[in-house]
Design an enzyme around this catalytic site. Structure first.
Site, PDB file in Angstrom:
ATOM      1  N   ASN A  10       0.868  -1.611  -0.192  1.00  0.00           N
ATOM      2  CA  ASN A  10       0.142  -0.276  -0.032  1.00  0.00           C
ATOM      3  C   ASN A  10       0.865   1.470   0.270  1.00  0.00           C
ATOM      4  O   ASN A  10      -0.163   2.271   0.099  1.00  0.00           O
ATOM      5  CB  ASN A  10      -1.421   0.047   1.096  1.00  0.00           C
ATOM      6  CG  ASN A  10      -0.170  -0.358   2.147  1.00  0.00           C
ATOM      7  OD1 ASN A  10       1.157  -1.238   2.769  1.00  0.00           O
ATOM      8  ND2 ASN A  10      -0.876   0.690   3.665  1.00  0.00           N
ATOM      9  N   CYS A  11       2.153   1.231   0.178  1.00  0.00           N
ATOM     10  CA  CYS A  11       3.052   2.461  -0.224  1.00  0.00           C
ATOM     11  C   CYS A  11       2.886   2.826  -1.071  1.00  0.00           C
ATOM     12  O   CYS A  11       2.861   2.613  -2.596  1.00  0.00           O
ATOM     13  CB  CYS A  11       4.040   1.892   0.569  1.00  0.00           C
ATOM     14  SG  CYS A  11       5.745   3.320  -0.299  1.00  0.00           S
ATOM     15  N   ASP A  12       2.537   4.300  -1.392  1.00  0.00           N
ATOM     16  CA  ASP A  12       2.343   5.254  -3.103  1.00  0.00           C
ATOM     17  C   ASP A  12       4.149   5.129  -3.438  1.00  0.00           C
ATOM     18  O   ASP A  12       3.946   4.663  -4.744  1.00  0.00           O
ATOM     19  CB  ASP A  12       2.456   6.693  -2.531  1.00  0.00           C
ATOM     20  CG  ASP A  12       1.301   6.497  -2.163  1.00  0.00           C
ATOM     21  OD1 ASP A  12       0.077   5.755  -2.586  1.00  0.00           O
ATOM     22  OD2 ASP A  12       0.653   8.239  -1.675  1.00  0.00           O
ATOM     23  N   LYS A  15       4.132   1.637  -5.536  1.00  0.00           N
ATOM     24  CA  LYS A  15       3.580   1.590  -6.381  1.00  0.00           C
ATOM     25  C   LYS A  15       4.327   2.444  -8.179  1.00  0.00           C
ATOM     26  O   LYS A  15       4.458   1.404  -9.055  1.00  0.00           O
ATOM     27  CB  LYS A  15       2.364   2.112  -5.885  1.00  0.00           C
ATOM     28  CG  LYS A  15       1.352   1.469  -5.040  1.00  0.00           C
ATOM     29  CD  LYS A  15      -0.190   2.304  -5.246  1.00  0.00           C
ATOM     30  CE  LYS A  15      -0.561   1.186  -3.966  1.00  0.00           C
ATOM     31  NZ  LYS A  15      -1.843   2.325  -3.321  1.00  0.00           N
TER      32      LYS A  15
END
Length: 116
Positions: A10-12, A15
């Site tokens: 879930n880390c930007d 991504k």
């Protein structure tokens, strides 16, 4: 040799790095610290390509939650159990490609690292 990305999904930044790798046709597998685990053996492998202070994410909420005493006494021996307990203390992503690691995500660094 395979390319492995380590981090949390879930880390930007994860991504962004995944998108860059996909756009540049660089196959990789993803190792989720929370789902796939982080243990002393994996940490020891990371230490062969990166120093503990390169891995330490001083901007993380987990780091800010450490006591002043913990922060002042950090070294490889004291930070390792903290990395295992709080994997978000590790900068993201850590990408290992052909036995060499790159920590964090920066397009120019990735272009040089992968010679794209």
């Amino acid at each position: 040799m395979t390319t492995i990305m380590y981090g949390i999904p879930n880390c930007d930044t994860i991504k962004k790095a995944q998108k860059w790798l996909n756009e540049n046709n660089i196959p990789f597998s993803f190792h989720d610290y929370r789902k796939d685990g982080l243990d002393e053996q994996l940490l020891a492998q990371m230490y062969t390509t990166s120093n503990w202070d390169q891995l330490l994410n001083k901007r993380s909420t987990s780091y800010r939650a450490l006591t002043d005493q913990q922060k002042e006494t950090l070294d490889e021996n004291t930070v390792s159990p903290l990395f295992i307990e709080f994997p978000t203390l590790i900068k993201r992503p850590v990408v290992v490609h052909q036995g060499v690691a790159i920590v964090g995500f920066n397009i120019k660094n990735y272009q040089q690292f992968f010679a794209v």
